[in-house]
Design a protein around this motif. Structure first.
Motif, PDB file in Angstrom:
ATOM      1  N   PHE A  48       1.075  -1.282  -0.154  1.00 53.59           N
ATOM      2  CA  PHE A  48      -0.109  -0.062  -0.243  1.00 53.59           C
ATOM      3  C   PHE A  48       0.926   1.398  -0.142  1.00 53.59           C
ATOM      4  N   ALA A  49       2.056   1.129   0.829  1.00 54.42           N
ATOM      5  CA  ALA A  49       3.003   2.543   0.825  1.00 54.42           C
ATOM      6  C   ALA A  49       3.543   2.665  -0.775  1.00 54.42           C
ATOM      7  N   ILE A  50       3.965   1.694  -1.034  1.00 49.40           N
ATOM      8  CA  ILE A  50       4.638   1.909  -2.462  1.00 49.40           C
ATOM      9  C   ILE A  50       3.572   2.231  -3.404  1.00 49.40           C
ATOM     10  N   GLY A  51       2.365   1.479  -3.209  1.00 48.46           N
ATOM     11  CA  GLY A  51       1.405   1.956  -4.481  1.00 48.46           C
ATOM     12  C   GLY A  51       0.996   3.643  -4.278  1.00 48.46           C
ATOM     13  N   MET A  52       0.810   4.007  -3.187  1.00 54.07           N
ATOM     14  CA  MET A  52       0.889   5.311  -2.748  1.00 54.07           C
ATOM     15  C   MET A  52       1.742   6.348  -3.409  1.00 54.07           C
ATOM     16  N   PHE A  53       3.057   5.909  -3.245  1.00 53.64           N
ATOM     17  CA  PHE A  53       4.102   6.280  -3.598  1.00 53.64           C
ATOM     18  C   PHE A  53       4.209   6.447  -4.998  1.00 53.64           C
ATOM     19  N   ILE A  54       3.931   5.557  -5.875  1.00 51.88           N
ATOM     20  CA  ILE A  54       3.566   5.382  -7.416  1.00 51.88           C
ATOM     21  C   ILE A  54       2.558   6.261  -7.623  1.00 51.88           C
ATOM     22  N   TYR A  55       1.469   6.486  -6.889  1.00 51.25           N
ATOM     23  CA  TYR A  55       0.376   7.193  -7.296  1.00 51.25           C
ATOM     24  C   TYR A  55       0.976   8.774  -7.111  1.00 51.25           C
ATOM     25  N   TRP A  56       1.672   9.141  -6.084  1.00 53.39           N
ATOM     26  CA  TRP A  56       2.142  10.325  -6.073  1.00 53.39           C
ATOM     27  C   TRP A  56       3.093  10.781  -7.316  1.00 53.39           C
ATOM     28  N   ILE A  57       4.194   9.793  -7.558  1.00 53.07           N
ATOM     29  CA  ILE A  57       5.146  10.276  -8.501  1.00 53.07           C
ATOM     30  C   ILE A  57       4.158  10.203 -10.053  1.00 53.07           C
ATOM     31  N   TYR A  58       3.149   9.530 -10.055  1.00 48.43           N
ATOM     32  CA  TYR A  58       2.787   9.673 -11.557  1.00 48.43           C
ATOM     33  C   TYR A  58       2.053  11.045 -11.555  1.00 48.43           C
ATOM     34  N   ARG A  59       1.349  11.317 -10.492  1.00 47.28           N
ATOM     35  CA  ARG A  59       0.675  12.685 -10.481  1.00 47.28           C
ATOM     36  C   ARG A  59       1.579  13.792 -10.687  1.00 47.28           C
ATOM     37  N   ARG A  60       2.652  13.644 -10.016  1.00 49.44           N
ATOM     38  CA  ARG A  60       3.345  14.831  -9.962  1.00 49.44           C
ATOM     39  C   ARG A  60       4.240  15.146 -11.566  1.00 49.44           C
ATOM     40  N   SER A  61       4.448  13.796 -11.842  1.00 51.68           N
ATOM     41  CA  SER A  61       5.561  13.703 -13.164  1.00 51.68           C
ATOM     42  C   SER A  61       4.639  13.751 -14.495  1.00 51.68           C
ATOM     43  N   PHE A  62       3.222  13.629 -14.357  1.00 53.94           N
ATOM     44  CA  PHE A  62       2.188  13.471 -15.508  1.00 53.94           C
ATOM     45  C   PHE A  62       2.543  14.594 -16.409  1.00 53.94           C
ATOM     46  N   ARG A  63       2.731  14.187 -17.762  1.00 56.42           N
ATOM     47  CA  ARG A  63       2.876  15.487 -18.644  1.00 56.42           C
ATOM     48  C   ARG A  63       1.965  15.334 -19.788  1.00 56.42           C
ATOM     49  N   GLY A  64       0.852  14.329 -19.572  1.00 56.23           N
ATOM     50  CA  GLY A  64      -0.257  14.215 -20.612  1.00 56.23           C
ATOM     51  C   GLY A  64      -1.083  15.417 -20.766  1.00 56.23           C
ATOM     52  N   TYR A  81      -5.392  14.012 -17.016  1.00 58.35           N
ATOM     53  CA  TYR A  81      -5.076  13.253 -16.012  1.00 58.35           C
ATOM     54  C   TYR A  81      -6.226  12.484 -15.760  1.00 58.35           C
ATOM     55  N   SER A  82      -5.923  10.916 -15.680  1.00 59.15           N
ATOM     56  CA  SER A  82      -7.075   9.928 -15.230  1.00 59.15           C
ATOM     57  C   SER A  82      -6.727   9.750 -13.739  1.00 59.15           C
ATOM     58  N   TYR A  83      -7.659  10.051 -12.873  1.00 57.66           N
ATOM     59  CA  TYR A  83      -7.337   9.856 -11.557  1.00 57.66           C
ATOM     60  C   TYR A  83      -7.816   8.126 -11.463  1.00 57.66           C
ATOM     61  N   ASN A  84      -8.625   7.367 -11.907  1.00 52.17           N
ATOM     62  CA  ASN A  84      -8.970   6.110 -11.994  1.00 52.17           C
ATOM     63  C   ASN A  84      -7.836   5.212 -12.271  1.00 52.17           C
ATOM     64  N   SER A 103      -5.453   2.942 -10.169  1.00 47.63           N
ATOM     65  CA  SER A 103      -5.253   1.505 -10.178  1.00 47.63           C
ATOM     66  C   SER A 103      -3.971   0.949 -10.040  1.00 47.63           C
ATOM     67  N   PHE A 104      -2.829   1.898 -10.025  1.00 49.38           N
ATOM     68  CA  PHE A 104      -1.406   1.390  -9.635  1.00 49.38           C
ATOM     69  C   PHE A 104      -1.567   1.131  -8.052  1.00 49.38           C
ATOM     70  N   VAL A 105      -2.260   1.628  -7.096  1.00 45.35           N
ATOM     71  CA  VAL A 105      -2.359   1.438  -5.817  1.00 45.35           C
ATOM     72  C   VAL A 105      -2.920  -0.053  -5.588  1.00 45.35           C
ATOM     73  N   LEU A 106      -4.047  -0.188  -6.385  1.00 45.60           N
ATOM     74  CA  LEU A 106      -4.526  -1.623  -6.115  1.00 45.60           C
ATOM     75  C   LEU A 106      -3.837  -2.618  -7.026  1.00 45.60           C
ATOM     76  N   MET A 107      -3.189  -2.358  -7.895  1.00 47.04           N
ATOM     77  CA  MET A 107      -2.425  -3.576  -8.798  1.00 47.04           C
ATOM     78  C   MET A 107      -1.324  -3.868  -7.958  1.00 47.04           C
ATOM     79  N   THR A 108      -0.713  -2.864  -7.329  1.00 45.96           N
ATOM     80  CA  THR A 108       0.488  -3.332  -6.344  1.00 45.96           C
ATOM     81  C   THR A 108      -0.028  -4.051  -5.167  1.00 45.96           C
ATOM     82  N   MET A 109      -1.061  -3.943  -4.473  1.00 46.80           N
ATOM     83  CA  MET A 109      -1.704  -4.650  -3.471  1.00 46.80           C
ATOM     84  C   MET A 109      -2.051  -6.085  -3.868  1.00 46.80           C
TER      85      MET A 109
END
Length: 226
Positions: free
Chosen positions: A37-53, A56-59, A63-69
Protein backbone atom coordinates in the motif's frame (compact mmCIF):
# COMPACT_ATOMS: atom_id res chain seq x y z
CA UNK A 1 17.67 -45.73 -1.63
CA UNK A 2 17.67 -42.65 -3.79
CA UNK A 3 16.78 -39.57 -1.74
CA UNK A 4 16.81 -37.23 -4.71
CA UNK A 5 13.32 -36.03 -5.62
CA UNK A 6 12.50 -35.26 -9.21
CA UNK A 7 9.84 -32.85 -10.41
CA UNK A 8 7.19 -35.58 -10.60
CA UNK A 9 7.78 -36.56 -6.97
CA UNK A 10 7.45 -32.95 -5.88
CA UNK A 11 4.12 -32.64 -7.69
CA UNK A 12 2.80 -35.87 -6.15
CA UNK A 13 3.92 -34.81 -2.68
CA UNK A 14 2.30 -31.41 -3.11
CA UNK A 15 -0.98 -32.95 -4.25
CA UNK A 16 -1.25 -35.87 -1.84
CA UNK A 17 0.28 -34.40 1.29
CA UNK A 18 -1.93 -31.68 2.73
CA UNK A 19 0.82 -30.64 5.12
CA UNK A 20 2.70 -28.94 2.31
CA UNK A 21 0.21 -26.10 2.49
CA UNK A 22 1.95 -23.42 4.46
CA UNK A 23 0.04 -20.76 6.27
CA UNK A 24 1.00 -17.14 5.98
CA UNK A 25 1.29 -15.53 9.39
CA UNK A 26 -0.76 -12.49 10.25
CA UNK A 27 2.42 -10.48 10.73
CA UNK A 28 3.63 -11.36 7.23
CA UNK A 29 0.22 -10.46 5.80
CA UNK A 30 0.18 -7.16 7.68
CA UNK A 31 3.68 -6.16 6.59
CA UNK A 32 3.03 -7.33 3.04
CA UNK A 33 -0.14 -5.27 2.65
CA UNK A 34 1.31 -2.24 4.42
CA UNK A 35 4.42 -2.28 2.25
CA UNK A 36 2.45 -2.75 -0.98
CA UNK A 37 0.00 0.00 0.00
CA UNK A 38 2.78 2.43 0.87
CA UNK A 39 4.62 1.76 -2.38
CA UNK A 40 1.36 1.98 -4.34
CA UNK A 41 0.66 5.40 -2.84
CA UNK A 42 4.23 6.42 -3.67
CA UNK A 43 3.66 5.39 -7.30
CA UNK A 44 0.38 7.32 -7.23
CA UNK A 45 2.18 10.47 -6.04
CA UNK A 46 5.03 10.14 -8.54
CA UNK A 47 2.63 9.59 -11.45
CA UNK A 48 0.57 12.63 -10.53
CA UNK A 49 3.63 14.80 -10.02
CA UNK A 50 5.43 13.81 -13.22
CA UNK A 51 2.35 13.52 -15.49
CA UNK A 52 2.92 15.36 -18.78
CA UNK A 53 -0.12 14.33 -20.78
CA UNK A 54 -3.24 16.28 -21.63
CA UNK A 55 -5.99 14.64 -19.56
CA UNK A 56 -5.06 13.27 -16.14
CA UNK A 57 -7.00 10.10 -15.23
CA UNK A 58 -7.61 9.68 -11.50
CA UNK A 59 -9.00 6.15 -11.94
CA UNK A 60 -5.96 5.07 -13.93
CA UNK A 61 -3.64 6.39 -11.24
CA UNK A 62 -5.60 4.70 -8.44
CA UNK A 63 -5.29 1.41 -10.32
CA UNK A 64 -1.53 1.44 -9.59
CA UNK A 65 -2.22 1.30 -5.85
CA UNK A 66 -4.69 -1.55 -6.22
CA UNK A 67 -2.45 -3.38 -8.70
CA UNK A 68 0.44 -3.33 -6.23
CA UNK A 69 -1.69 -4.70 -3.39
CA UNK A 70 -3.42 -7.33 -5.54
CA UNK A 71 -0.07 -8.56 -6.89
CA UNK A 72 1.24 -8.86 -3.33
CA UNK A 73 -1.88 -10.88 -2.41
CA UNK A 74 -1.32 -13.22 -5.36
CA UNK A 75 2.34 -13.78 -4.46
CA UNK A 76 1.48 -14.51 -0.83
CA UNK A 77 -1.18 -16.97 -1.99
CA UNK A 78 0.91 -18.95 -4.47
CA UNK A 79 3.87 -19.10 -2.07
CA UNK A 80 1.90 -21.51 0.14
CA UNK A 81 1.76 -24.40 -2.35
CA UNK A 82 3.25 -25.33 -5.69
CA UNK A 83 -0.10 -26.54 -7.05
CA UNK A 84 -1.64 -23.16 -6.37
CA UNK A 85 1.27 -21.44 -8.10
CA UNK A 86 0.87 -23.55 -11.25
CA UNK A 87 -2.89 -23.06 -11.23
CA UNK A 88 -2.52 -19.32 -10.77
CA UNK A 89 -0.11 -19.13 -13.71
CA UNK A 90 -2.62 -20.98 -15.88
CA UNK A 91 -5.48 -18.75 -14.75
CA UNK A 92 -3.57 -15.52 -15.33
CA UNK A 93 -2.40 -16.67 -18.76
CA UNK A 94 -5.95 -16.35 -20.12
CA UNK A 95 -6.39 -12.77 -18.90
CA UNK A 96 -6.27 -10.21 -21.68
CA UNK A 97 -6.00 -6.45 -21.19
CA UNK A 98 -7.42 -4.59 -24.18
CA UNK A 99 -7.17 -1.03 -22.85
CA UNK A 100 -5.18 1.08 -25.29
CA UNK A 101 -2.19 2.73 -23.64
CA UNK A 102 -1.10 5.77 -25.66
CA UNK A 103 1.88 6.80 -23.58
CA UNK A 104 4.66 4.16 -23.33
CA UNK A 105 5.60 5.59 -19.93
CA UNK A 106 2.25 4.40 -18.54
CA UNK A 107 3.36 0.82 -19.22
CA UNK A 108 6.47 1.48 -17.16
CA UNK A 109 4.28 2.47 -14.19
CA UNK A 110 2.28 -0.76 -14.61
CA UNK A 111 5.43 -2.90 -14.50
CA UNK A 112 6.66 -0.89 -11.53
CA UNK A 113 3.45 -1.58 -9.60
CA UNK A 114 3.56 -5.29 -10.47
CA UNK A 115 7.25 -5.62 -9.57
CA UNK A 116 6.77 -3.83 -6.25
CA UNK A 117 3.80 -6.08 -5.48
CA UNK A 118 5.86 -9.19 -6.21
CA UNK A 119 8.69 -8.04 -3.94
CA UNK A 120 6.24 -7.09 -1.16
CA UNK A 121 4.37 -10.39 -1.41
CA UNK A 122 7.67 -12.31 -1.28
CA UNK A 123 8.61 -10.41 1.92
CA UNK A 124 11.53 -8.67 0.20
CA UNK A 125 10.67 -5.36 1.81
CA UNK A 126 14.12 -3.69 1.60
CA UNK A 127 14.32 -4.51 -2.12
CA UNK A 128 10.77 -3.25 -2.78
CA UNK A 129 11.28 0.00 -0.88
CA UNK A 130 14.79 0.75 -2.14
CA UNK A 131 13.94 -0.11 -5.73
CA UNK A 132 10.81 2.05 -5.65
CA UNK A 133 12.72 4.99 -4.22
CA UNK A 134 15.36 4.75 -6.93
CA UNK A 135 12.76 4.45 -9.72
CA UNK A 136 10.67 7.30 -8.31
CA UNK A 137 13.67 9.59 -7.97
CA UNK A 138 14.70 8.81 -11.56
CA UNK A 139 11.24 9.62 -12.89
CA UNK A 140 11.06 12.91 -10.99
CA UNK A 141 14.49 14.01 -12.24
CA UNK A 142 13.66 13.13 -15.83
CA UNK A 143 10.26 14.82 -15.70
CA UNK A 144 11.86 18.09 -14.57
CA UNK A 145 14.05 18.22 -17.66
CA UNK A 146 12.76 20.96 -19.90
CA UNK A 147 12.35 20.11 -23.55
CA UNK A 148 13.66 23.07 -25.50
CA UNK A 149 12.73 21.97 -28.99
CA UNK A 150 9.23 20.51 -29.06
CA UNK A 151 7.48 19.21 -32.16
CA UNK A 152 4.22 20.85 -33.16
CA UNK A 153 1.69 20.49 -35.93
CA UNK A 154 0.75 23.72 -37.65
CA UNK A 155 -2.64 23.54 -39.38
CA UNK A 156 -3.44 26.36 -41.78
CA UNK A 157 -6.68 26.81 -43.71
CA UNK A 158 -6.46 29.33 -46.50
CA UNK A 159 -7.79 30.18 -49.93
CA UNK A 160 -5.81 29.77 -53.14
CA UNK A 161 -5.00 33.49 -53.15
CA UNK A 162 -2.83 33.16 -50.01
CA UNK A 163 -0.62 30.36 -51.37
CA UNK A 164 2.18 32.59 -52.64
CA UNK A 165 2.27 34.83 -49.56
CA UNK A 166 2.53 31.82 -47.22
CA UNK A 167 5.68 30.42 -48.79
CA UNK A 168 8.10 32.93 -47.30
CA UNK A 169 6.97 32.76 -43.62
CA UNK A 170 6.71 28.96 -43.76
CA UNK A 171 10.21 28.74 -45.21
CA UNK A 172 11.57 30.79 -42.31
CA UNK A 173 9.89 28.44 -39.81
CA UNK A 174 11.62 25.45 -41.42
CA UNK A 175 8.42 23.44 -41.63
CA UNK A 176 7.90 19.94 -43.05
CA UNK A 177 4.75 19.24 -45.02
CA UNK A 178 2.73 16.37 -43.53
CA UNK A 179 -0.49 16.59 -45.52
CA UNK A 180 -2.35 18.87 -47.91
CA UNK A 181 -6.11 18.71 -48.44
CA UNK A 182 -7.78 20.71 -51.19
CA UNK A 183 -11.44 21.32 -50.50
CA UNK A 184 -14.07 23.47 -52.11
CA UNK A 185 -13.27 27.04 -51.23
CA UNK A 186 -10.08 26.48 -49.20
CA UNK A 187 -6.85 24.50 -48.79
CA UNK A 188 -5.82 22.80 -45.52
CA UNK A 189 -2.11 22.39 -44.79
CA UNK A 190 -0.66 20.27 -41.98
CA UNK A 191 3.00 21.02 -41.29
CA UNK A 192 5.46 19.84 -38.65
CA UNK A 193 7.79 22.33 -36.99
CA UNK A 194 9.90 22.65 -33.86
CA UNK A 195 9.62 25.59 -31.51
CA UNK A 196 11.88 26.85 -28.76
CA UNK A 197 10.50 28.38 -25.57
CA UNK A 198 6.90 28.41 -26.87
CA UNK A 199 7.44 31.36 -29.21
CA UNK A 200 4.17 31.57 -31.16
CA UNK A 201 4.30 35.18 -32.38
CA UNK A 202 4.47 33.93 -35.96
CA UNK A 203 0.84 32.80 -35.79
CA UNK A 204 -0.35 36.41 -35.66
CA UNK A 205 1.63 37.24 -38.80
CA UNK A 206 0.19 34.22 -40.61
CA UNK A 207 -3.41 35.04 -39.69
CA UNK A 208 -2.88 38.62 -40.92
CA UNK A 209 -2.15 37.37 -44.43
CA UNK A 210 -5.16 37.97 -46.69
CA UNK A 211 -6.88 34.70 -47.52
CA UNK A 212 -5.88 32.82 -44.34
CA UNK A 213 -9.04 31.48 -42.69
CA UNK A 214 -7.66 29.71 -39.65
CA UNK A 215 -4.29 28.90 -38.06
CA UNK A 216 -3.95 26.23 -35.33
CA UNK A 217 -0.95 24.88 -33.43
CA UNK A 218 -1.02 21.43 -31.79
CA UNK A 219 1.64 19.80 -29.66
CA UNK A 220 2.84 16.67 -31.41
CA UNK A 221 4.12 13.61 -29.52
CA UNK A 222 4.98 11.22 -32.31
CA UNK A 223 2.07 8.80 -32.47
CA UNK A 224 -0.66 11.16 -31.37
CA UNK A 225 -1.37 14.84 -30.92
CA UNK A 226 -1.97 16.52 -27.60
Amino acid sequence: MNDVLNFEDIIKKSVLNLEVFKSVSYIDMLFGFLCSFAIGMFIYWIYRRSFRGVVYSYNYNVSFVLMTMITALIIMTISTNIVLSLGMVGALSIVRFRTAVKDPLDIVYMFWAISAGIASGAAMYPLAITGSLVIGLTLVLLSRKKIRHQSYLLIIRHTETATDELRDPLRKLNTTLKSKNIRKGYVELTLELKLRDDNTAFMTKITDIPGVIECSLINYSGDYAQ
